[in-house]
Design a protein around this motif. Structure first.
Motif, short mmCIF file in Angstrom:
data_model
loop_
_atom_site.label_atom_id
_atom_site.label_comp_id
_atom_site.label_asym_id
_atom_site.label_seq_id
_atom_site.Cartn_x
_atom_site.Cartn_y
_atom_site.Cartn_z
N LEU A 4 0.77 -1.19 0.05
CA LEU A 4 -0.05 -0.03 0.12
C LEU A 4 0.88 1.15 0.06
O LEU A 4 0.62 2.15 -0.65
CB LEU A 4 -0.88 0.10 1.39
CG LEU A 4 -2.07 -0.92 1.09
CD1 LEU A 4 -2.99 -0.84 2.38
CD2 LEU A 4 -3.04 -0.48 -0.06
N LYS A 5 2.16 1.31 0.65
CA LYS A 5 2.82 2.34 0.86
C LYS A 5 3.68 2.58 -0.51
O LYS A 5 3.52 3.96 -0.92
CB LYS A 5 3.97 1.99 1.94
CG LYS A 5 3.54 2.28 3.24
CD LYS A 5 4.70 2.26 4.09
CE LYS A 5 4.60 2.30 5.59
NZ LYS A 5 5.44 1.93 6.39
N GLU A 6 3.89 1.34 -1.42
CA GLU A 6 4.36 1.88 -2.53
C GLU A 6 3.44 2.00 -3.53
O GLU A 6 3.56 3.23 -4.16
CB GLU A 6 4.94 0.38 -3.28
CG GLU A 6 6.30 0.03 -2.62
CD GLU A 6 6.49 -1.32 -3.07
OE1 GLU A 6 7.34 -2.08 -2.26
OE2 GLU A 6 5.98 -2.08 -4.07
N GLU A 7 2.20 1.42 -3.47
CA GLU A 7 1.15 2.05 -4.39
C GLU A 7 0.62 3.74 -4.20
O GLU A 7 0.18 4.23 -5.17
CB GLU A 7 -0.14 1.29 -4.29
CG GLU A 7 -0.15 -0.27 -5.02
CD GLU A 7 -1.27 -1.01 -4.56
OE1 GLU A 7 -1.17 -2.03 -5.31
OE2 GLU A 7 -2.17 -0.83 -3.74
N ARG A 8 0.70 4.00 -2.95
CA ARG A 8 0.14 5.19 -2.59
C ARG A 8 0.97 6.30 -2.56
O ARG A 8 1.00 7.40 -2.39
CB ARG A 8 -0.67 5.29 -1.35
CG ARG A 8 -1.99 4.37 -1.58
CD ARG A 8 -2.93 4.53 -0.40
NE ARG A 8 -3.82 3.42 -0.26
CZ ARG A 8 -4.51 2.97 0.67
NH1 ARG A 8 -4.13 3.33 2.08
NH2 ARG A 8 -5.40 2.09 0.91
N LYS A 9 2.32 5.70 -2.56
CA LYS A 9 3.42 6.74 -2.52
C LYS A 9 3.40 7.56 -1.17
O LYS A 9 3.54 8.82 -1.06
CB LYS A 9 3.68 7.70 -3.44
CG LYS A 9 3.78 6.76 -4.69
CD LYS A 9 4.32 7.81 -6.04
CE LYS A 9 4.47 6.82 -7.30
NZ LYS A 9 4.08 5.57 -7.45
N GLU A 10 3.07 6.65 -0.03
CA GLU A 10 2.96 7.27 1.32
C GLU A 10 3.81 6.71 2.28
O GLU A 10 3.94 5.32 2.10
CB GLU A 10 1.60 7.26 1.71
CG GLU A 10 0.58 8.08 1.06
CD GLU A 10 -0.89 8.16 1.42
OE1 GLU A 10 -1.82 8.87 1.09
OE2 GLU A 10 -1.20 7.09 2.22
N ASP A 11 4.51 7.29 3.34
CA ASP A 11 5.03 6.57 4.28
C ASP A 11 4.27 6.19 5.49
O ASP A 11 4.85 5.21 6.35
CB ASP A 11 6.21 7.71 5.09
CG ASP A 11 7.08 8.01 4.09
OD1 ASP A 11 7.40 7.34 2.93
OD2 ASP A 11 7.72 9.03 4.34
N TRP A 12 3.13 6.74 5.88
CA TRP A 12 2.22 6.33 6.92
C TRP A 12 0.81 5.97 6.38
O TRP A 12 0.17 6.84 5.58
CB TRP A 12 2.41 7.46 7.82
CG TRP A 12 1.73 7.09 9.09
CD1 TRP A 12 1.99 6.39 10.00
CD2 TRP A 12 0.30 7.79 9.48
NE1 TRP A 12 1.03 6.33 11.17
CE2 TRP A 12 0.24 7.26 10.90
CE3 TRP A 12 -0.65 8.45 8.63
CZ2 TRP A 12 -1.08 7.33 11.55
CZ3 TRP A 12 -1.68 8.60 9.60
CH2 TRP A 12 -1.97 8.12 10.80
N LEU A 13 0.16 5.01 6.94
CA LEU A 13 -0.90 4.64 6.50
C LEU A 13 -2.19 4.97 7.64
O LEU A 13 -2.04 4.37 8.80
CB LEU A 13 -1.31 3.10 6.22
CG LEU A 13 -0.39 2.59 5.13
CD1 LEU A 13 -0.31 0.95 4.99
CD2 LEU A 13 -0.64 3.20 3.86
N ASP A 14 -3.09 5.62 7.33
CA ASP A 14 -4.09 6.09 8.28
C ASP A 14 -5.08 4.69 8.20
O ASP A 14 -5.37 4.45 7.18
CB ASP A 14 -4.87 7.04 7.90
CG ASP A 14 -6.26 7.59 8.49
OD1 ASP A 14 -6.36 7.07 9.80
OD2 ASP A 14 -6.80 8.26 8.08
N GLU A 15 -5.05 4.21 9.31
CA GLU A 15 -6.36 3.15 9.57
C GLU A 15 -7.63 3.47 10.47
O GLU A 15 -7.96 2.66 11.36
CB GLU A 15 -5.34 1.79 9.94
CG GLU A 15 -4.48 1.13 9.17
CD GLU A 15 -3.93 -0.22 9.84
OE1 GLU A 15 -5.10 -0.88 9.79
OE2 GLU A 15 -2.89 -0.56 9.80
#
Ligand SMILES: C[S@@+](CC[C@H](N)C(=O)[O-])C[C@H]1O[C@@H](n2cnc3c(N)ncnc32)[C@H](O)[C@@H]1O
Length: 381
Positions: A124-135
């Motif tokens: 998900l981090k790769e796909e969204r280009k984000e370092d942190w995932l909000d859950e």
């Protein structure tokens, strides 16, 4: 996820596959793949909604996300990471992972669970280009289940198990699961034109389930499902299916359903449950001692019951007395059909009559037998 092409799993208790399959066929499904503890179909989110709402005997509805061989943690990680998680979990979605393992090299559940979670996070981090995932958003609960080194990842759509119809907030002693009660009714000769009596009804599950069946009330109408919050699917389908289900309720058929129990407090609980299920007027509940029951005033009825099993030594004699009385009732009422669930292997001996069929089932973790005595058909049938 390609939303219009899902592999959907109706998970059942062991031994209930055939009953659940029949239910799905009645709903119009023809291509069914039956395995131990599950029925699978290819379908859409609309089917997820319908099955959650309508199936009386399935335990939950899941979506299959992926299946692959995994003998090492590296394989488990890499194969999990190949799945396009961004298409399944939207931004903000919470995604806990549970694990199960049977006869597999990877048996540490906490490791399997952590590795699958890590693979999803990385993807998900790769796909969204984000370092942190909000859950903090809607729940997407996954399970990785290993059997003979084959991993299967599924997504739960139901939330609470489907036996939780929403009507049984109060329970008596040792209540039967609603899904099991519905299956036992399905396996009996009862239909909505016949009398049904549970003389030891506890929280009223058998007559309440029978009323829901007879009135064609969808068992899920009164509850919530996890997938009702999944905004990456067409959520209007829930309302559409619920509105359609309400139109299908049969308010007209006259019903003859009875629930007795010798404990008056338990009878009150059964009434509250029936009221919550919207069928209080359909069931006659009464406090009566089974051991003092006279000859029944009706013919061609169907008795379905889950009496005390007498597992505790000090309760053994009481259970045997009940089974002997059951035998006497069968003698006195030969036009009735009888169905009784117990783990007590002395039942047939005490009742003094061999059943026409004995089906092995599980009531939770308890091994039980479902004794079936077929009476004659009513003349008008
Ligand atoms: C295993 S529980 C039934 C559970 C029920 N199927 C339900 O879903 O809640 C057995 C019930 O038998 C009732 N019972 C025990 N002896 C009885 C008797 N002599 N007459 C009537 N009811 C009796 C108990 O009060 C208890 O509610």
């Amino acid at each position: 996820m390609v939303q219009d092409k899902l592999r959907i799993i109706a998970a059942t208790a062991f031994g209930m596959e055939a009953v659940c399959k029949r239910e799905m066929q009645k709903l119009g499904y023809t291509e069914l793949f039956v395995e131990n503890g599950r029925i699978e179909i290819n379908g859409t989110f609309e089917d997820v909604v319908r099955l959650n709402l309508w199936l009386r005997t399935a335990e939950r509805i899941k979506i299959k996300v992926g299946t692959f061989k995994a003998e090492t943690f590296t394989e488990l990680f890499d194969e999990t990471k190949k799945i396009q998680w961004g298409k399944i979990i939207p931004k903000g979605g919470a995604f806990p992972v549970d694990a199960k393992s049977v006869k597999s090299k990877l048996f540490s559940l906490s490791d399997c669970q952590k590795i699958v979670k890590k693979a999803i996070v990385e993807k998900l981090k790769e796909e969204r280009k984000e370092d942190w995932l909000d859950e903090s958003g809607a729940l997407y609960r996954f399970e990785v289940s290993l059997l003979n080194d084959i991993a299967e990842i599924t997504l739960d759509t139901s939330g609470a198990g489907l036996h939780k119809r929403g009507y049984r907030k109060l329970i008596g002693f040792a209540p039967i699961k609603e899904t099991m009660a519905a299956a036992m009714i399905d396996l009996s000769y009862w239909n909505k034109d016949r009398i049904l009596l549970d003389p030891m009804c506890g929280s009223g599950t058998f007559p309440i389930e029978a009323a829901l069946i007879a009135r064609n009330i969808a068992p899920g109408l009164n509850r919530k499902f996890t997938a009702e919050k999944w905004e990456n699917f067409d959520l209007s389908l829930w309302q559409k299916e619920k509105t359609a289900a309400k139109k299908l309720i049969d308010y007209d058929t006259e019903l003859n359903l009875y629930g007795y129990d010798y404990d008056p407090e338990v009878v009150e609980i059964a009434k509250i449950n029936a009221d919550d299920a919207g069928v209080l007027e359909d069931v006659h509940f009464e406090s009566k001692d089974f051991l003092k029951l006279d000859k029944l005033p009706w013919e061609y009825g169907v008795m379905i019951t889950n009496p005390p099993y007498g597992e505790r030594i000090d309760k053994r004699d009481e259970a045997i007395q009940i089974y002997k009385k059951f035998g006497q009732i069968m003698e006195e009422n030969p036009t009735w059909s009888y169905y009784l669930l117990t783990s007590n292997e002395d039942f047939e001996g005490a009742a003094g009559k061999k059943s026409d069929r004995k089906r092995k089932l599980f009531n939770g973790n308890i091994k039980v037998d479902y004794y079936q005595y077929y009476g004659p058909r009513p003349p008008k049938e």
